[in-house]
Design a protein around this motif. Structure first.
Motif, PDB file in Angstrom:
ATOM      1  N   GLN A   1      25.927 -10.948  21.819  1.00  0.00           N
ATOM      2  CA  GLN A   1      25.802 -12.211  22.540  1.00  0.00           C
ATOM      3  C   GLN A   1      26.119 -12.026  24.021  1.00  0.00           C
ATOM      4  OE1 GLN A   1      28.796 -13.901  19.838  1.00  0.00           O
ATOM      5  NE2 GLN A   1      27.371 -15.617  19.528  1.00  0.00           N
TER       6      GLN A   1
ATOM      7  N   GLU B   1      21.250 -14.188  22.510  1.00  0.00           N
ATOM      8  CA  GLU B   1      21.747 -14.598  21.198  1.00  0.00           C
ATOM      9  C   GLU B   1      20.823 -14.013  20.134  1.00  0.00           C
ATOM     10  OE1 GLU B   1      24.379 -16.774  18.591  1.00  0.00           O
ATOM     11  OE2 GLU B   1      24.491 -16.336  20.737  1.00  0.00           O
ATOM     12  N   GLU B   2      21.397 -13.198  19.229  1.00  0.00           N
ATOM     13  CA  GLU B   2      20.644 -12.595  18.122  1.00  0.00           C
ATOM     14  C   GLU B   2      19.435 -11.801  18.622  1.00  0.00           C
ATOM     15  OE1 GLU B   2      19.732 -15.718  15.399  1.00  0.00           O
ATOM     16  OE2 GLU B   2      21.814 -15.986  14.763  1.00  0.00           O
TER      17      GLU B   2
ATOM     18  N   GLU C   1      17.744 -23.407  19.266  1.00  0.00           N
ATOM     19  CA  GLU C   1      18.697 -22.869  20.211  1.00  0.00           C
ATOM     20  C   GLU C   1      18.252 -23.064  21.660  1.00  0.00           C
ATOM     21  OE1 GLU C   1      21.602 -22.222  19.489  1.00  0.00           O
ATOM     22  OE2 GLU C   1      21.376 -22.191  17.339  1.00  0.00           O
TER      23      GLU C   1
ATOM     24  N   TYR D   1      28.190 -21.284  21.040  1.00  0.00           N
ATOM     25  CA  TYR D   1      27.632 -20.130  20.329  1.00  0.00           C
ATOM     26  C   TYR D   1      28.699 -19.249  19.692  1.00  0.00           C
ATOM     27  CZ  TYR D   1      23.243 -21.539  22.399  1.00  0.00           C
ATOM     28  OH  TYR D   1      22.122 -22.273  22.740  1.00  0.00           O
TER      29      TYR D   1
ATOM     30  N   TRP E   1      31.276 -17.382  20.770  1.00  0.00           N
ATOM     31  CA  TRP E   1      31.569 -16.034  21.255  1.00  0.00           C
ATOM     32  C   TRP E   1      32.979 -15.644  20.830  1.00  0.00           C
ATOM     33  CZ3 TRP E   1      29.793 -16.657  27.066  1.00  0.00           C
ATOM     34  CH2 TRP E   1      28.379 -16.791  27.095  1.00  0.00           C
TER      35      TRP E   1
END
Length: 389
Positions: free
Chosen positions: A353, A66-67, A37, A379, A381
Motif C-alpha cells: 500500500q 492499493e492491491e 475504491e 485503507y 495502513w
C-alpha cells in the motif's frame, strides 16, 4: 523556522487542524458508502476542498497504491491566474522527495558495483574535499550516512533562486561561494552519532556519485531510476524549458498568489531539484513493494530495499526515507517542501500500500498530512507515527 524559510504553525494548532479535517473526511466517506475504491479516493480528496481553499492551496494531486493498482485523483487549478485545471499529467516540484530518488540512485549504483554505500566518500570526491572538524572520530562519511541523515553535515535545506538569477554549480553549492545563496557544507558532528536532517549532505552524495562514475547526476538518475521505472514525466528541469512549462503547476505563496516567475529554481538536484507527478512517484512505491516480495530485478537489486528500510546507525532514518513501524508493518515516508510546493508520500511495502500527495500552495503541508491520515485510516495502513521529514 522551517528549512524552506517558512515559519510553521504551532504543533498543537496543527494537530488540532489535522484531527478536525480528518474527522470530516472520514464522515464524508462514511455518509456516501464505501463503493468502488476509486470512488472512495475521490470522496476523501473532495472532503479536503474547503480546508485546501481556506489555506489558499490551488490544487492537489494524489496517487493511491492499493492491491497492486494505482488510482489517481486531482482537484483544483494549476494556476490561479489562468484558471486552468490540474490534470494527471501536471507536474510539481517534488522538493525533498528528490532525496529519496537520489538515494535510490545510490542503491542502484551500489547494486551494480559502481559505488559502495559504506565506503568513505572522500575516496570518490575529486572536485571538492569534504572539510573535517577537530577531534573527528574514525567513523567515515558514507553514502549510507549522507542519505540516512547521520553524516554530521550541516545545511538542512535550500531556498532556491528566482527564475532570472545566476545559478551556482554543484561545487559552488558545496563550497558556499557566489552565486550560491547557501552556507558551505561542513561536518559539524561526528558521523554516525546523531540524526540531523541535511540537504547539504545529499549534495555531497550527488558530487560523490558524479565523481565516482564520471557522469552527470541527472544522467545517472535517468539511467538507473527514471527510465527503468518508466517515470517518463520526471526530471531535473532547473530551470525548465518553454515547452515543459505548459504542464507544470505554478507555485503559490501563503496568500494564494503566484510566486514571481512561477516558481523558484533549485540547482541542488539531489536535495530538492526533481519535477514529477504522483503517478510517476507511485512507480517507486510499486518497485519497493515488488522488491520487498523478492523481485531482484527492480532498481533496488537483490537487497537494496532492505537496506533502504533499515535504520542507519540505529538512529531512526533509513536511506533516503523516514521510517516507522517494524517487520511487515514497516513504513517509509518522505515530505517535500519547496517554496510554493508541499508534498509527501508513504510506502507500506509489506502490505502493498501507499500514496503520493502533491500540492502547489505554500500552506499545503497540513492538507497533505491530514489527507495521508485519512487514507491510512480508510485503507487500514499499518500503525504509523506522525509523518516526519
Amino acid at each position: 523556522m522551517r528549512k524552506d524559510g517558512v515559519t510553521p504553525e504551532r504543533p498543537a494548532r496543527l494537530a488540532l487542524t489535522r484531527r478536525g479535517v480528518l474527522a470530516g473526511a472520514i464522515a464524508v466517506v462514511a455518509s456516501r458508502g464505501q463503493g468502488a475504491e476509486s470512488g472512495a479516493l475521490s470522496d476523501i480528496v473532495a472532503a479536503f476542498d474547503r480546508e485546501r481553499e481556506r489555506r489558499n492551496v490551488p490544487s492537489i494531486s494524489v496517487a493511491l497504491i492499493e492491491e497492486g493498482r494505482v488510482s489517481l485523483c486531482q482537484r483544483g487549478l494549476r494556476s490561479v491566474s489562468r484558471s486552468d485545471a490540474v490534470g494527471p499529467e501536471t507536474r510539481y516540484q517534488a522538493a525533498s522527495i528528490s532525496k529519496t530518488v537520489a538515494a535510490i540512485t545510490a542503491i542502484a549504483l551500489s547494486a551494480r558495483g559502481h559505488v559502495a554505500l559504506d565506503a568513505d566518500v572522500g575516496t570518490y570526491l575529486k572536485r571538492w574535499r569534504l572539510p573535517q572538524i577537530p577531534a573527528m572520530t574514525s567513523n567515515p562519511v558514507t553514502l549510507r550516512r549522507l542519505f540516512g541523515m547521520t553524516s554530521g553535515c550541516n545545511v538542512p535545506g535550500y531556498l532556491g533562486y528566482p527564475v532570472d538569477a545566476l545559478l551556482p554549480n554543484a561545487v559552488q553549492i558545496l563550497a558556499g561561494v557566489p552565486p550560491a545563496n547557501s552556507p558551505p557544507v561542513r561536518i559539524v558532528t561526528s558521523p554516525g552519532t546523531v540524526e540531523a536532517y541535511s540537504g547539504g549532505g545529499c549534495q555531497v552524495a550527488q558530487v560523490a556519485m558524479e565523481d565516482a562514475t564520471g557522469r552527470p547526476f541527472a544522467e545517472l538518475v535517468s539511467a538507473y531510476v527514471l527510465r527503468p521505472l518508466a517515470m517518463d514525466r520526471s526530471g531535473f528541469f532547473q530551470p525548465p524549458g518553454h515547452a515543459q512549462r505548459a504542464s507544470f503547476a505554478l507555485a503559490h505563496d501563503d496568500g494564494g498568489r503566484e510566486i514571481a516567475g512561477g516558481w523558484h529554481v533549485y540547482p541542488e538536484y539531489a536535495a530538492a531539484g526533481l519535477w514529477s507527478k504522483p503517478s510517476d512517484l507511485a512507480r517507486i512505491v510499486l518497485a519497493m513493494i515488488a522488491a520487498h516480495r523478492g523481485d531482484a530485478q527492480t532498481v533496488f537489486g537483490g537487497s537494496g530495499v532492505t537496506a533502504m528500510l533499515t535504520s542507519v546507525d540505529d538512529l531512526g532514518y533509513g536511506i533516503g526515507v523516514a521510517l516507522a513501524g517494524e517487520g511487515n508493518g514497516r513504513i517509509a515516508m518522505k515530505r517535500g517542501n519547496n517554496l510554493g510546493f508541499r508534498s509527501g508520500f508513504v510506502a507500506c511495502p509489506g502490505t502493498g500500500q501507499g500514496a503520493v500527495v502533491m500540492t502547489n500552495g505554500n500552506d499545503g503541508e497540513p492538507v497533505v498530512d491530514a489527507l495521508l491520515d485519512a487514507l491510512a485510516e480508510h485503507y487500514r495502513w499499518p500503525a504509523r507515527a506522525p509523518w516526519p521529514e
